[in-house]
Scaffold this motif. Structure first.
Motif, PDB file in Angstrom:
ATOM      1  N   SER A  67       0.804  -1.230   0.000  1.00  0.00           N
ATOM      2  CA  SER A  67       0.000   0.000   0.000  1.00  0.00           C
ATOM      3  C   SER A  67       0.837   1.282   0.000  1.00  0.00           C
ATOM      4  N   VAL A  93      -8.478  11.940   0.135  1.00  0.00           N
ATOM      5  CA  VAL A  93      -9.054  10.752   0.778  1.00  0.00           C
ATOM      6  C   VAL A  93      -9.872  11.171   1.999  1.00  0.00           C
ATOM      7  N   TRP A 126      -9.449   3.147   2.220  1.00  0.00           N
ATOM      8  CA  TRP A 126      -8.065   3.264   2.673  1.00  0.00           C
ATOM      9  C   TRP A 126      -7.921   2.766   4.108  1.00  0.00           C
TER      10      TRP A 126
END
Length: 115
Positions: free
Chosen positions: A59, A92, A102
């Motif tokens: 990630s 985000v 996320w």
């Protein structure tokens, strides 16, 4: 109570609320930050007015592409970084669906125990 802890508490409450549909979140102070837990696993931290999610090798690239950075602090006058937690990008934070996605990826990183 100083303004920083009040602000931190407000931010923590805000992020817990934002993620309430995604999962039950608990919090606890941890080394001057506030850790966010899901099922007993730390997947996020609030530190100096920012939200940081746990990352792993899979990630980290998304955070790098977003020009994010790891959680930084100073210890004994030397700049340090907690490289397993990276700041969540503004776009985000502003999108509830992205934030949950996320957060889920951060939780998976926390569960795997990999960096």
């Amino acid at each position: 109570m100083s303004k920083q802890p009040e602000r931190t508490k407000h931010l923590v409450d805000h992020y817990v609320d934002q993620l309430s549909d995604w999962g039950k979140i608990t919090t606890r102070p941890l080394f001057g930050a506030v850790a966010l837990y899901r099922n007993g696993r730390v997947f996020a931290m609030v530190w100096h007015g920012a939200l940081y999610f746990k990352v792993d090798d899979d990630s980290r690239g998304k955070y790098e592409a977003a020009k994010s950075h790891p959680l930084g602090y100073v210890s004994r006058g030397i700049d340090q970084a907690l490289k397993s937690y990276w700041e969540v990008p503004a776009d985000v934070l502003e999108d509830g669906d992205k934030l949950s996605a996320w957060a889920d990826r951060a939780y998976q990183a926390a569960k795997s125990g990999k960096m």
